[in-house]
Design a protein around this motif. Structure first.
Motif, short mmCIF file in Angstrom:
data_model
loop_
_atom_site.label_atom_id
_atom_site.label_comp_id
_atom_site.label_asym_id
_atom_site.label_seq_id
_atom_site.Cartn_x
_atom_site.Cartn_y
_atom_site.Cartn_z
N ASN A 89 -6.25 6.54 -22.18
CA ASN A 89 -6.99 7.14 -21.07
C ASN A 89 -6.52 6.59 -19.73
O ASN A 89 -7.30 6.11 -18.91
CB ASN A 89 -8.50 6.89 -21.23
N VAL A 90 -5.20 6.69 -19.48
CA VAL A 90 -4.63 6.17 -18.25
C VAL A 90 -3.87 7.27 -17.51
O VAL A 90 -3.30 8.18 -18.11
CB VAL A 90 -3.67 4.99 -18.51
N ILE A 91 -3.87 7.16 -16.17
CA ILE A 91 -3.12 8.06 -15.31
C ILE A 91 -2.15 7.20 -14.51
O ILE A 91 -2.55 6.40 -13.67
CB ILE A 91 -4.04 8.84 -14.35
N ASN A 93 -4.68 14.61 -26.71
CA ASN A 93 -3.80 15.39 -25.83
C ASN A 93 -4.50 15.79 -24.53
O ASN A 93 -4.11 16.75 -23.87
CB ASN A 93 -3.24 16.62 -26.54
N ASP A 94 -5.53 15.01 -24.12
CA ASP A 94 -6.26 15.37 -22.92
C ASP A 94 -5.64 14.81 -21.64
O ASP A 94 -6.16 15.01 -20.55
CB ASP A 94 -7.74 14.96 -23.02
N HIS A 95 -4.50 14.10 -21.76
CA HIS A 95 -3.70 13.70 -20.61
C HIS A 95 -2.31 14.32 -20.78
O HIS A 95 -1.56 13.95 -21.68
CB HIS A 95 -3.57 12.17 -20.52
N VAL A 97 -6.86 21.07 -14.99
CA VAL A 97 -7.39 20.27 -13.89
C VAL A 97 -6.49 19.06 -13.70
O VAL A 97 -6.19 18.34 -14.65
CB VAL A 97 -8.84 19.81 -14.18
N ALA A 98 -6.06 18.85 -12.45
CA ALA A 98 -5.11 17.78 -12.15
C ALA A 98 -5.83 16.51 -11.68
O ALA A 98 -6.87 16.57 -11.02
CB ALA A 98 -4.13 18.24 -11.07
N PHE A 99 -5.22 15.37 -12.02
CA PHE A 99 -5.71 14.07 -11.59
C PHE A 99 -4.55 13.30 -10.98
O PHE A 99 -3.39 13.56 -11.28
CB PHE A 99 -6.28 13.30 -12.78
N ALA A 100 -4.88 12.35 -10.11
CA ALA A 100 -3.83 11.57 -9.44
C ALA A 100 -4.08 10.09 -9.65
O ALA A 100 -5.24 9.63 -9.72
CB ALA A 100 -3.81 11.88 -7.94
#
Length: 347
Positions: free
Chosen positions: A175-177, A42-44, A188-191
């Motif tokens: 592990n994909v965004i 659940n890390d994404h 913490v946000a990622f793009a």
């Protein structure tokens, strides 16, 4: 056993099995941030509704910080842990209006159980217009929702949240965004990254949209802009405020000038400096904003630029480009604005 009774028992058993499995999986992934556990699967976390998710996070998990950061989606990309020697919680959300600032601060102070030592606000020029700041907005509906009886547990049997939980599970597993904004379990946000060709098209489209919609003929500076910020200081007398301007790409700044908004830009900065004494200013052409690869759409910068902002604000700017960020005060504001005017009058 009576066949009818047997059917009822089997049917109810299936219902409870399905509900139990659904509830367990939603709890395991926790897409609305109401329980707080973290693990590999659940890390994404997908962006569902930042206002609700971050309010949930503050109210249902241990919450105590010395500094609060608020602002629009641009400020969401600043890692709260990149402020050196500052204990920061990033409460920025998509499309935040300046009219929402008061309710965001009030709710965060309540969750914190004491005033913040410092409040950092990321301000955007286009939000200074009446179009973007006239409507009264607040967090009331979101706070009412999280205080509903059994709110956290009703979420566990939501089919919509099951779908979000499944997507979070798959993105975490691989592990994909793939979206403009995903979060980890530490707020913490990622793009997502886009290629050069797509970037040029997206930036061109965004610049044209700002030229027509936000910088166009409908733009009118909100005459109450400074008064709104003054009220924040009145309500939080024991808190220091740090104001910073969000850095847009140079092509977007050029569109602002082309549409005749430079006088409004100057008025905006004068109001902010007059109210707070100083402003950490990043919204002007410089080596960072000149490089559009630092943005995925021309006005939302990537998290690494957020790191530069956080380092600059917290006074650890050894790795920050020398021309990125200037502290505007009453003493140097006119000089800075003259440089901007000369730069564009020469074109």
């Amino acid at each position: 056993m009576n066949p009818y009774r047997k059917f009822v028992i089997v049917f109810l058993s299936l219902v409870f099995l399905i509900l139990g499995s659904t509830a367990s999986f939603i709890f395991f992934i926790d897409p609305m941030w109401t329980f707080g556990h973290a693990h590999t699967y659940n890390d994404h976390q997908l962006l569902i509704d930042e206002r609700q998710q971050k309010s949930n996070h503050m109210y249902f998990q241990p919450f105590h910080h010395r500094t609060l950061l608020i602002g629009s989606s641009r400020s969401t990309y600043i890692n709260q842990d990149d402020f050196i020697d500052m204990d920061v919680y990033n409460f920025a959300v998509s499309d935040m209006s300046i009219r929402e600032y008061e309710s965001f601060i009030d709710s965060a102070v309540k969750a914190n159980k004491e005033p913040f030592e410092t409040i950092i606000i990321g301000v955007d020029f286009f939000k200074s217009s009446l179009q973007e700041s006239a409507e009264a907005k607040n967090l009331d509906n979101y706070l009412e929702t999280l205080h509903e009886p059994f709110y956290r547990y009703k979420n566990l049997i939501s089919f919509d949240l099951l779908k979000y939980a499944w997507k979070n599970f798959n993105k975490s597993r691989h592990n994909v965004i793939l979206e403009e904004r995903n979060y980890n379990r530490n707020n913490v946000a990622f793009a997502k990254r886009i290629d050069e060709v797509e970037l040029e098209n997206v930036v061109a489209e965004k610049v044209e949209r700002f030229r027509q919609v936000f910088y166009g003929d409908t733009y009118e500076y909100n005459p109450d802009y400074r008064a709104i910020f003054h009220q924040l200081q009145v309500k939080n007398p024991d808190t220091d405020f740090i104001i910073f301007t969000t850095p847009i790409s140079t092509p977007l700044f050029e569109a602002l000038v082309e549409k005749g908004r430079l006088p409004d830009y100057e008025r905006w900065l004068r109001d902010l400096v007059a109210e707070f004494g100083e402003v950490q200013h990043f919204m002007y052409p410089n080596s960072v904003t000149d490089d559009i690869s630092h943005y995925f759409d021309g006005h939302h910068f990537y998290p690494e630029i957020g790191t530069l902002i956080a380092n600059k604000i917290s006074g650890h700017d050894e790795d920050v480009p020398a021309d990125f960020g200037v502290v505007l005060t009453n003493e140097n504001l006119d000089e800075f604005l003259n440089v901007i005017r000369e730069k564009f009058s020469a074109k």
